[in-house]
Design an enzyme around this catalytic site. Structure first.
Site, PDB file in Angstrom:
ATOM      1  N   SER A 296       0.957  -1.062  -0.226  1.00 56.36           N
ATOM      2  CA  SER A 296      -0.066   0.091   0.101  1.00 56.36           C
ATOM      3  C   SER A 296       1.039   1.164   0.212  1.00 56.36           C
ATOM      4  CB  SER A 296      -0.678  -0.178   1.181  1.00 56.36           C
ATOM      5  OG  SER A 296      -0.334   0.403   2.055  1.00 56.36           O
ATOM      6  N   ASP A 297       0.127   2.566  -0.352  1.00 56.52           N
ATOM      7  CA  ASP A 297       0.693   3.497  -0.238  1.00 56.52           C
ATOM      8  C   ASP A 297       1.471   3.412   1.562  1.00 56.52           C
ATOM      9  OD1 ASP A 297       2.255   6.446  -0.507  1.00 56.52           O
ATOM     10  OD2 ASP A 297       1.493   6.187  -1.902  1.00 56.52           O
ATOM     11  N   ALA A 298       1.624   5.401   1.405  1.00 58.88           N
ATOM     12  CA  ALA A 298       1.842   4.887   3.818  1.00 58.88           C
ATOM     13  C   ALA A 298       1.005   4.990   3.778  1.00 58.88           C
ATOM     14  CB  ALA A 298       2.841   6.243   3.202  1.00 58.88           C
TER      15      ALA A 298
END
Ligand code: BGC
Length: 771
Positions: A296-298
Site C-alpha cells: 500500500s502507499d503510506a
C-alpha cells in the site's frame, strides 16, 4: 509521504502526522555492497522454497511478513517489531550499519530467521542524481532511462536497499498536479516505453540480477487524474481513459516483469485504490498475470477508514487484504498487524488468504538472495557511490533531456570566445538543492554543479561571469523534504530591496554582452503535496525577465522546472529558450555544454505546453467533436492551441523527413505493415532527431483521438547523413478499448498516419484495415 515535516535541529526533524509530533534523526552512513543471484532463479524452485517456509510458519509469522514500517522516530515500535519477528520490511533507512542492525534483529531474534527487505524512494538516482523523471521521458531514449535506473539500483544496492519505490507510472494531464514531475507525462505510448525501460534498469534481466534491485510500479492506479490537480484528491476516470490511457504504462511494466506494485492513495471512481479488488485483483492478477506483491502507499490501508469506505481499522485491514494488498506500508503500528489475527480467528479472513498474501513477499526475498546474503558489506560501498562514471552518465543524461523551445536567429549555441562579460541571473541559478530537483534525498548536495558553476567552469578565463539572483522565490509552504536539506527561506527582502535587486540584475545585464536568465520553480514547489493553482513564473520572476529583456542585450532563458509554466511573454520576446528541467548532480556542466555547443539539444516535450493555466487539462490526443479541429476557437480571450505541442523540441541542426512509405495500403485485421521514412540531417552539426509516428482511426465504434503516438525513435545523424527508419504498425498499435463495445477491438477503418518531428507532423499517408 503525506506527512508534514518541520525542522527542529541540524540533524533532526520533527514529523507531524495525524496530530502527533515525532522526531526524525538523520543518520550518518557508511557504505557497502550486496550480491544476488548470478543466474535467474528457477520459478518452481522459488515457489517450492516459499511453500516449504510457509509450512513452518505460524499465522503470526505470516502476518508479520505483511507489515512494513518507516524507520522514523519514535523508533522503538519499529525496532521492537523487527526484534520480535513482526515485520516483513522497513523503509526509509539508508545507513548500511542501521540496515544491518535491523537485519540482525530480524535474523538473530526471530524463530525462522526470515530477512527483512529494505525499501526506499530511489526515484532519479541515489547518490548520483539524474535528471527528474519527466526530464528522462523528454529524452525519448529508453536505453538512457534503463542505464540511469541501473546506476541508481547499483548505488542503492550498495547500501543494502533492495527495493525501489519506482517507477512512478501515473499519466499526468494536469500540470497543476505537482507529481507530474515524477512521471513520463501525458502519453500512454511514451509512458509505456519509459515504464518498461525503468523496470529493466532497476531489475536487470531478472529479479535478483546482481547489482540490481526490485522495482515497484506506482501508484496503481489513476492517481494522476486527481480532481483539479490537487494531490491526493479523488479521480473519476471512465473506462475508455482507464484502459487506453492510464493503465497501459502499468501493463507495460508488468509485461517487463516488474516485481511489485504500490496501490494509490485516492478514490478511483469512488472506490479507494487501496481497497479496490477490481484493480488489484481482477485487472492486475487475473487479466495481466502479475505474480509479484502489492504494497500500500503510506498509511493508505488505515486511510480506508478516513475515506469513509471502511468502518474502522479492522474493517480496513479486511478490505485491503481482500482487495489484494499484500503488504501494508505504515508509519507506526499498522492495521494488518493489529487486526489480521483477530480477523482470522473470527472467521472474517481465512488463514489461506494470509498465506497467499505472504507467499509473493517471501518469493521476492528468495529471488533477491536475501536468505543467503542478508547483510550488507558496510565498508565496501564507498567506491560504488563515488564512481566518476556515474557522474558522467548523469551529465550525459542531462544533455539528452534538454529541450530547445526557441532559438531565434540561431543565438544558440553561443560562441565561447565572443562574449567577454556574461551576466547569469535568477534565484535558482546557483542553487545546488534546486538543481537536483525533488525526490533527491541521498545525494551529497555540495557535489552538485549549479548552472552558474557550470557556465563559469566552461568559460574559465575566457569571460567574466557575474551573478545576481534578481528576485527571491517565496517557497509556498514548507515541503515535506525541506528539513532533510535543512532548507530555510532567507529573510524576505523589503519592497525597496526587492526593487533594487531587480534593478541590480538588469544593470548587470546592461553592462554585459549577454544575459543568461535561469527561471523556474524551486524544487520544493513541485512533487508530492505540491499542487499549484497557477502556472505563472513564481514570485517576481516575470518582472525580472521583462526588466532584463528591456536592456536590449541578447538573452538566453534557461528553465528549471518540472511542469509547463506560463512563458507566453518569453516565447515572443526572448530569442533563446532552453528547458533544462532539474538536471541533477552534473546539471551545470551539461547545461554549459549545451549552451556552448559541446552538446546539441535533442529532447522533446513529453507533454503539451499550455499557454495558460486556464487551458488545462490540454492534450494533443483529444477528440475532434463538432467543429473542424483547425477552426475550433473555444475561449473568448485565449487561443485553443498550446504554446508548444506534445513532442516538440528544436535542435542546432535541421532535419528533413521524406519518402513516407507503407509496405501495403490495405491489411486485414491482425496483419502488420512496415512504415518507412527517410530522415536526413540537413544542417552542419551532428545532432539527434526523434522521429515520431502518429495515427488516427477515421471511424469506428467510438470516436478516436485526432492523433495518437504509436512509434518513435531517437536517431543520431552526422551532418548530411540520411537514414531510412522502419516502424511496424499492426495489432498492438491499432487495438484500443471501445467503451461502446466494452471490449478491446481492432476495427476495420481507414487510418491516417503522420511521421515527423512532433505531434504536428505533416508527412501524411493513409491505409485501411479490413475485417
Ligand atoms: C508517496 C510514495 C512513496 C511513499 C514512501 C508516499 O507518500 O506517495 O510515492 O513511495 O510515500 O516514501
Amino acid at each position: 509521504m503525506p506527512l508534514e515535516y518541520r525542522l527542529s535541529s541540524a540533524r533532526s526533524l520533527a514529523l507531524q502526522i495525524f496530530g502527533c509530533t515525532l522526531v526524525l534523526l538523520a543518520a550518518p552512513f557508511t557504505f557497502a555492497q550486496q550480491t544476488s543471484s548470478a543466474k535467474p532463479p528457477d520459478d518452481q524452485e522459488v515457489r517450492r522454497r516459499a511453500d516449504a517456509l510457509l509450512k513452518q510458519m505460524t499465522l503470526e509469522e505470516k502476518v508479520a511478513q505483511l507489515s512494513q514500517m518507516f524507520d522514523l522516530p519514535p523508533q522503538e515500535p519499529v525496532e521492537d517489531a523487527a526484534a520480535k519477528g513482526k515485520l516483513g520490511s522497513v523503509l526509509f533507512v539508508t545507513d548500511p550499519a542501521r540496515i544491518n542492525h535491523f537485519q540482525h534483529l530480524a535474523m538473530d531474534h526471530s524463530r525462522l530467521h526470515i530477512p527483512l527487505i529494505f525499501g526506499y524512494d530511489v526515484i532519479h538516482g541515489f547518490r548520483t542524481i539524474f535528471p527528474v523523471p519527466i526530464a528522462m521521458a523528454a529524452s525519448w531514449d529508453p536505453a538512457l532511462v534503463t542505464k540511469a535506473q541501473s546506476i541508481a539500483a547499483q548505488e542503492a544496492n550498495a547500501v543494502g536497499i533492495k527495493w525501489a519505490f519506482a517507477p512512478m507510472l501515473d499519466i499526468a494531464r494536469d500540470p497543476r498536479w505537482g507529481r507530474i514531475v515524477e512521471g513520463a507525462g501525458e502519453d500512454p505510448y511514451l509512458g509505456s516505453a519509459i515504464a518498461a525501460a525503468q523496470v529493466r534498469g532497476f531489475q536487470g534481466d531478472y529479479i535478483g540480477s546482481p547489482d540490481h534491485i526490485l522495482a515497484c510500479m506506482k501508484h496503481f492506479a489513476g492517481y494522476g487524474a486527481a480532481q483539479g490537480g490537487r494531490d491526493y484528491d479523488e479521480s473519476y476516470i471512465p473506462d475508455t481513459l482507464l484502459n487506453n490511457v492510464y493503465l497501459p504504462p502499468f501493463h507495460a511494466a508488468v509485461k517487463a516483469g516488474v516485481g511489485s506494485a504500490m496501490s494509490a492513495y485516492m478514490d478511483l471512481n469512488d472506490v479507494p485504490a487501496t481497497g479496490n479488488r477490481w484493480l488489484l485483483h481482477d485487472v492486475l492478477r487475473e487479466q495481466w498475470n502479475f505474480t509479484g506483491f502489492v504494497v500500500s502507499d503510506a498509511n493508505a490501508v488505515k486511510s480506508l477508514a478516513t475515506h469513509g469506505y471502511a468502518k474502522d481499522l479492522s474493517d480496513a485491514a479486511k478490505i485491503a487484504l481482500n482487495a489484494g494488498v499484500n503488504m501494508e506500508m505504515s508509519l507506526g503500528p499498522n492495521a494488518y498487524s493489529q487486526n489480521l489475527l483477530q480477523l482470522v480467528q473470527s472467521g472474517q479472513v481465512t488463514a489461506e488468504q494470509i498465506e497467499d498474501a505472504a507467499r509473493p513477499i517471501l518469493e521476492a526475498k528468495i529471488r533477491m538472495g536475501l536468505f543467503e546474503h542478508p547483510y550488507v558489506d558496510e565498508a565496501g560501498a564507498q567506491q560504488i557511490l563515488a564512481a566518476p562514471e556515474h557522474r558522467t552518465a548523469s551529465r550525459l543524461a542531462a544533455e539528452r533531456t534538454a529541450v530547445l523551445l526557441r532559438n531565434e536567429g540561431s543565438l544558440l549555441p553561443l560562441n565561447k570566445t565572443a562574449y567577454k562579460k556574461i551576466a547569469v541571473l535568477g534565484p535558482i541559478a546557483d542553487s545546488q538543492l534546486d538543481t537536483d530537483g525533488p525526490w533527491a534525498l541521498e545525494q551529497d548536495t555540495k557535489e552538485t554543479v549549479t548552472l552558474l558553476a557550470g557556465i563559469r567552469g566552461k568559460l574559465g578565463s575566457n569571460a567574466e561571469v557575474s551573478y545576481a539572483p534578481g528576485v527571491q522565490i517565496k517557497r509556498k509552504f514548507p515541503s515535506i523534504f525541506d528539513p532533510i536539506f535543512h532548507f530555510e527561506n532567507p529573510p524576505a527582502w523589503t519592497p525597496e530591496q526587492a526593487k533594487d535587486e531587480i534593478s541590480k540584475a538588469a544593470g548587470l545585464a546592461s553592462s554585459s554582452d549577454l544575459a543568461i536568465l535561469v527561471l523556474g520553480e524551486a524544487q520544493n514547489m513541485i512533487g508530492e503535496a505540491a499542487s499549484s493553482d497557477s502556472l505563472d513564473l513564481p514570485g517576481r520572476e516575470e518582472e525580472l525577465l521583462e526588466a532584463v529583456a528591456a536592456t536590449g542585450k541578447p538573452i538566453v532563458l534557461l528553465l528549471m522546472n518540472g511542469r509547463p509554466l506560463n512563458i507566453q511573454w518569453a516565447a515572443r520576446h526572448v530569442p533563446a529558450i532552453l528547458e533544462v528541467w532539474y538536471p541533477g548532480t552534473h546539471g551545470g556542466n551539461a547545461v554549459a555544454n549545451l549552451l556552448f555547443g559541446d552538446a546539441v539539444p535533442g529532447g522533446k516535450l513529453p507533454f503539451t505546453w499550455p499557454r495558460h493555466v486556464g487551458q488545462v487539462p490540454m492534450i494533443y490526443s483529444h477528440n475532434t467533436t463538432q467543429a473542424p479541429k483547425d477552426q475550433a476557437k473555444r475561449y473568448w480571450a485565449e487561443e485553443s492551441t498550446p504554446l508548444f505541442p506534445f513532442g516538440y523540441g528544436l535542435s542546432y541542426s535541421t532535419f528533413q523527413f521524406s519518402n513516407l512509405k507503407l509496405s501495403r495500403g490495405q491489411i486485414k485485421s491482425g496483419e502488420t505493415i512496415d512504415v518507412t521514412v527517410d530522415l536526413e540531417n540537413t544542417g552542419n552539426s551532428a545532432a539527434d532527431e526523434v522521429a515520431q509516428l502518429y495515427i488516427h482511426q477515421q471511424y469506428g465504434s467510438t470516436s478516436r483521438p485526432v492523433r495518437e503516438l504509436k512509434g518513435f525513435e531517437r536517431v543520431s545523424l552526422a551532418p548530411h547523413e540520411k537514414k531510412t527508419l522502419h516502424f511496424p504498425l499492426g495489432k498492438d498499435e491499432l487495438t484500443y478499448w471501445s467503451s461502446a463495445k466494452k471490449a478491446w477491438v481492432e476495427e476495420p477503418s481507414t487510418f491516417d498516419i503522420w511521421l515527423g518531428p512532433d505531434s504536428t507532423a505533416t508527412l501524411h499517408s493513409t491505409f485501411t484495415v479490413t475485417p
